[in-house]
Design a protein around this motif. Structure first.
Motif, PDB file in Angstrom:
ATOM      1  N   UNK A 123       0.829  -1.217  -0.100  1.00  0.00           N
ATOM      2  CA  UNK A 123       0.023   0.017  -0.077  1.00  0.00           C
ATOM      3  C   UNK A 123       0.899   1.366   0.251  1.00  0.00           C
ATOM      4  N   UNK A 124       2.154   1.102   0.221  1.00  0.00           N
ATOM      5  CA  UNK A 124       3.151   2.192   0.040  1.00  0.00           C
ATOM      6  C   UNK A 124       3.611   2.354  -1.308  1.00  0.00           C
ATOM      7  N   UNK A 130      -5.874  -7.377  23.562  1.00  0.00           N
ATOM      8  CA  UNK A 130      -5.326  -7.667  24.952  1.00  0.00           C
ATOM      9  C   UNK A 130      -5.542  -6.321  25.667  1.00  0.00           C
ATOM     10  N   UNK A 131      -5.121  -5.424  25.522  1.00  0.00           N
ATOM     11  CA  UNK A 131      -5.269  -4.319  26.163  1.00  0.00           C
ATOM     12  C   UNK A 131      -6.678  -3.611  26.236  1.00  0.00           C
ATOM     13  N   UNK A 132      -7.650  -4.110  25.524  1.00  0.00           N
ATOM     14  CA  UNK A 132      -8.856  -3.638  25.548  1.00  0.00           C
ATOM     15  C   UNK A 132      -9.153  -2.252  24.886  1.00  0.00           C
ATOM     16  N   UNK A 133      -8.341  -1.759  23.970  1.00  0.00           N
ATOM     17  CA  UNK A 133      -8.298  -0.530  23.359  1.00  0.00           C
ATOM     18  C   UNK A 133      -8.511  -0.666  22.065  1.00  0.00           C
ATOM     19  N   UNK A 134      -9.521   0.355  21.255  1.00  0.00           N
ATOM     20  CA  UNK A 134     -10.005   0.357  19.937  1.00  0.00           C
ATOM     21  C   UNK A 134      -8.665   0.463  18.950  1.00  0.00           C
ATOM     22  N   UNK A 135      -8.959  -0.024  17.953  1.00  0.00           N
ATOM     23  CA  UNK A 135      -8.112   0.057  16.729  1.00  0.00           C
ATOM     24  C   UNK A 135      -8.630   1.080  15.855  1.00  0.00           C
ATOM     25  N   UNK A 136      -7.973   2.228  15.609  1.00  0.00           N
ATOM     26  CA  UNK A 136      -8.451   3.146  14.858  1.00  0.00           C
ATOM     27  C   UNK A 136      -8.597   2.869  13.214  1.00  0.00           C
ATOM     28  N   UNK A 137      -9.411   3.358  12.617  1.00  0.00           N
ATOM     29  CA  UNK A 137      -9.701   3.008  11.281  1.00  0.00           C
ATOM     30  C   UNK A 137      -8.724   3.387  10.485  1.00  0.00           C
ATOM     31  N   UNK A 138      -7.908   4.306  10.729  1.00  0.00           N
ATOM     32  CA  UNK A 138      -6.739   4.607   9.907  1.00  0.00           C
ATOM     33  C   UNK A 138      -5.350   4.264  10.474  1.00  0.00           C
ATOM     34  N   UNK A 139      -5.297   3.110  11.196  1.00  0.00           N
ATOM     35  CA  UNK A 139      -4.300   2.316  11.516  1.00  0.00           C
ATOM     36  C   UNK A 139      -4.534   0.959  11.549  1.00  0.00           C
ATOM     37  N   UNK A 140      -3.391   0.237  11.119  1.00  0.00           N
ATOM     38  CA  UNK A 140      -3.375  -1.241  11.099  1.00  0.00           C
ATOM     39  C   UNK A 140      -4.517  -1.939  10.498  1.00  0.00           C
ATOM     40  N   UNK A 141      -4.990  -1.309   9.190  1.00  0.00           N
ATOM     41  CA  UNK A 141      -5.878  -1.676   8.373  1.00  0.00           C
ATOM     42  C   UNK A 141      -5.804  -3.219   7.795  1.00  0.00           C
ATOM     43  N   UNK A 142      -4.907  -3.829   8.172  1.00  0.00           N
ATOM     44  CA  UNK A 142      -4.823  -5.274   7.744  1.00  0.00           C
ATOM     45  C   UNK A 142      -4.406  -6.165   8.702  1.00  0.00           C
ATOM     46  N   UNK A 143      -4.505  -5.734  10.035  1.00  0.00           N
ATOM     47  CA  UNK A 143      -4.269  -6.458  11.323  1.00  0.00           C
ATOM     48  C   UNK A 143      -5.340  -7.118  11.810  1.00  0.00           C
ATOM     49  N   UNK A 144      -5.439  -8.657  12.124  1.00  0.00           N
ATOM     50  CA  UNK A 144      -6.363  -9.277  12.929  1.00  0.00           C
ATOM     51  C   UNK A 144      -6.011  -9.862  14.065  1.00  0.00           C
ATOM     52  N   UNK A 145      -6.813  -9.778  15.197  1.00  0.00           N
ATOM     53  CA  UNK A 145      -6.307 -10.176  16.369  1.00  0.00           C
ATOM     54  C   UNK A 145      -6.097 -11.795  16.667  1.00  0.00           C
ATOM     55  N   UNK A 157     -10.627  -0.883  -1.153  1.00  0.00           N
ATOM     56  CA  UNK A 157     -11.027  -0.677   0.053  1.00  0.00           C
ATOM     57  C   UNK A 157      -9.790  -0.004   0.819  1.00  0.00           C
ATOM     58  N   UNK A 158      -8.628  -0.131   0.499  1.00  0.00           N
ATOM     59  CA  UNK A 158      -7.502   0.287   1.387  1.00  0.00           C
ATOM     60  C   UNK A 158      -7.123  -0.356   2.624  1.00  0.00           C
ATOM     61  N   UNK A 159      -7.867  -1.390   2.622  1.00  0.00           N
ATOM     62  CA  UNK A 159      -7.862  -2.178   4.039  1.00  0.00           C
ATOM     63  C   UNK A 159      -8.635  -3.707   3.759  1.00  0.00           C
ATOM     64  N   UNK A 180     -13.338   2.685   4.569  1.00  0.00           N
ATOM     65  CA  UNK A 180     -12.279   2.566   3.465  1.00  0.00           C
ATOM     66  C   UNK A 180     -11.176   3.808   3.601  1.00  0.00           C
ATOM     67  N   UNK A 181     -10.007   3.151   3.318  1.00  0.00           N
ATOM     68  CA  UNK A 181      -9.052   3.969   3.497  1.00  0.00           C
ATOM     69  C   UNK A 181      -8.102   4.161   1.964  1.00  0.00           C
ATOM     70  N   UNK A 182      -7.204   4.932   1.969  1.00  0.00           N
ATOM     71  CA  UNK A 182      -6.788   5.243   0.645  1.00  0.00           C
ATOM     72  C   UNK A 182      -5.150   4.473   0.928  1.00  0.00           C
ATOM     73  N   UNK A 183      -4.741   3.908  -0.473  1.00  0.00           N
ATOM     74  CA  UNK A 183      -3.312   3.602  -0.365  1.00  0.00           C
ATOM     75  C   UNK A 183      -2.736   4.736  -0.855  1.00  0.00           C
ATOM     76  N   UNK A 184      -1.330   4.736  -0.697  1.00  0.00           N
ATOM     77  CA  UNK A 184      -0.465   5.824  -0.991  1.00  0.00           C
ATOM     78  C   UNK A 184      -0.132   5.990  -2.277  1.00  0.00           C
ATOM     79  N   UNK A 185      -0.318   5.103  -3.116  1.00  0.00           N
ATOM     80  CA  UNK A 185      -0.180   5.027  -4.576  1.00  0.00           C
ATOM     81  C   UNK A 185      -1.107   4.259  -5.242  1.00  0.00           C
ATOM     82  N   UNK A 186      -1.280   4.100  -6.653  1.00  0.00           N
ATOM     83  CA  UNK A 186      -1.990   3.610  -7.429  1.00  0.00           C
ATOM     84  C   UNK A 186      -1.226   2.114  -7.370  1.00  0.00           C
ATOM     85  N   UNK A 187      -2.121   0.903  -7.232  1.00  0.00           N
ATOM     86  CA  UNK A 187      -1.485  -0.391  -7.245  1.00  0.00           C
ATOM     87  C   UNK A 187      -1.764  -1.124  -8.689  1.00  0.00           C
TER      88      UNK A 187
END
Length: 505
Positions: A97-98, A366-381, A477-479, A485-492
């Motif tokens: 995505x970079x 684990x910490x019980x904190x929300x994951x922002x929409x614009x961070x860790x878009x491809x990470x699952x617990x 979708x950028x995620x 939905x989020x934006x990729x940094x460049x066209x893929x």
């Protein structure tokens, strides 16, 4: 799984079962420490307990870690090479995505992580963690006007780490010097060469790097030793080692120890380093409260001369096809072992398809904190897997990427590869595959063809179409996880076709 447990028992490692003693509501209070060891170019088959039939290198410390934790037999780096894998690990976002669509950065390249991009380190720091990176950064640095003599303006300290000690990139890339915080520890007044030539600190020697990083990691952990009646901050130690990446420089104590050559000796020294860090955690009284992760940034490199190792009975990619740089599993299926005694049952094995980019979402869970929409878009617990309560796949699908920027997507047993050859350095390369008129895509059923030898794309057009559409959706979708939905940094460019082919459109 039975063979693996038998191996652990035979070697006297035991298969200890730790009870899941931590209640869900107590995870936030516990705030476990995290020690994350990322090896450099260590193949899946280089770890003895992962490859008992076709592996010849002793790795007693990693084997012991596995006996006390969980082995992920289907764990992956996001890319088959190092810079992009490191980006995904820290950001929880796919590397493609970079702007870095192929290849890697060099020792004096511009930073890859955007200034406003949240990392797992910055997230943990915001939640009260003491954070340190000790080792190979390889994500680009922003130097001042006077380059190597000015303080570094953008590096680990700008991306969530309180402390940093290490090297800018791989040991075959200048500058050859240690960095502490945001400054080189010595003036770079000489020129040295390990594959590539460039500025270096007079006292810097490649052979000293692994033991030096190990000692610095031990020092950081010791500083967080539990003291009676004293409350200490939880810590996150990210330890990206320089080994066994080239230059292959085992120390005297390990030279000749494996009987298989210097690469195997260097793997044994790497295992020693893991053991020293494990010992430091235990001496700090933190073993039960620490999530200890051991993995590698990609598969074994051709510089290790795998064909010579295989002739002597050691297969660094185990039963998988390919090596570092390749789209085949040998390029990105990596050792992935997690120990957390209060939650994970010792000696357990998971066949979940997971990635290193899952660290971010796992720690949020684990910490019980929300994951922002614009961070860790491809990470699952992975917490449900750790607890042994996952009832199905925790990830919808996993996307893989080669050094040439070629894509693959994996869902269940099916792996679709949008290239004709290895997508990397192994034969046939893309150029060779095109010359041989090989199909433009590959589809493998890993349940029946773990070595990716039988391309069945023609027999299953519906699977090719389904997986292609899913990959296109992840890009659009950028995620790849639920959220805005989020934006990729460049066209893929999904197909990465040669210029000659593109002109036909």
């Amino acid at each position: 799984m039975r063979l693996l447990k038998i191996f652990l028992v035979i070697y006297g490692l035991g298969v200890t079962s730790f009870p899941s003693t931590v209640k869900a509501e107590d995870w936030v209070k516990q705030r476990p420490n995290v020690v994350y060891i990322l090896c450099d170019d260590l193949g899946y088959g280089d770890v003895q307990c992962l490859n008992p039939k076709r592996g010849k290198i002793p790795t007693p410390n990693v084997d012991r870690l596995a006996s006390q934790g969980m082995i992920f037999r289907d764990g992956h780096s996001s890319s088959a090479v190092c810079t992009p894998s490191r980006y995904s690990l820290l950001s929880g976002r796919y590397n493609w995505r970079t702007h870095l669509q192929h290849g890697v950065l060099f020792g004096m390249s511009e930073p890859l992580i955007a200034k406003d991009r949240m990392t797992v380190a910055s997230m943990l720091k915001a939640n009260g963690y003491s954070t340190a990176c000790v080792g190979k950064w390889h994500l680009g640095l922003k130097f001042g006007e006077n380059k190597l003599s000015d303080p570094i303006l953008d590096g680990p300290l700008q991306h969530g780490f309180d402390e940093y000690f290490g090297i800018s990139a791989s040991l075959d890339m200048p500058p050859f010097a240690y960095i502490e915080g945001n400054q080189f520890t010595e003036p770079l007044t000489v020129t040295k060469k390990w594959v590539r030539e460039g500025p270096a600190a007079p006292s810097f020697e490649a052979i000293d790097v692994l033991p030096t990083l190990t000692k610095r990691a031990q020092k950081f952990i010791a500083a967080h030793k539990k003291e009676p009646g004293k409350e200490s901050k939880p810590f996150f130690l990210y330890l990206p080692l320089n080994s066994p990446h080239g230059p292959i420089v085992p120390n005297k104590a390990f030279k000749g120890k494996s009987g298989l050559g210097e690469y195997a000796d260097f793997v044994m020294e790497t295992d020693w380093a893991v053991g020293e860090v494990m010992k430091a955690v235990e001496e700090a009284g933190a073993a039960d409260s620490t999530i200890f992760v051991f993995t590698s940034d990609n598969g074994c490199s051709p510089i290790a001369k795998p064909e010579e190792l295989e002739a002597r009975g050691h297969y660094p990619s185990a039963e998988f096809r390919g090596y570092k740089a390749d789209i085949w599993d040998g390029g990105h299926r990596v050792p992935y072992i997690v120990r957390w005694p209060s939650v994970i049952k010792g000696g357990s094995v998971s066949d979940q398809t997971v990635g290193q980019l899952d660290l971010f979402a796992t720690m949020c869970d684990i910490l019980g904190v929300p994951k922002p929409d614009n961070a860790a878009e491809d990470s699952v617990s992975l917490l449900p897997v750790f607890r042994g309560v996952a009832t199905g796949p925790v990830r919808e699908a996993e996307v893989h990427h080669s050094i040439g920027g070629h894509f693959a997507i994996r869902q269940g047993p099916w792996k679709l590869e949008l290239c004709s050859g290895s997508g990397g350095w192994a034969h046939p390369t893309e150029k060779e595959a095109h010359a041989q008129n090989l199909p433009a895509i590959q589809l493998y059923n890993l349940d029946t063809d773990i070595g990716e030898k039988d391309n069945v794309y023609a027999e299953h057009p519906e699977i090719v179409e389904r997986l292609t559409k899913l990959l296109e959706k992840y890009i659009a979708d950028g995620r790849s996880t639920p959220g805005k939905k989020q934006k990729n940094d460049v066209e893929i460019d999904l197909l990465k076709r040669p210029a000659k082919e593109k002109k036909k459109d």
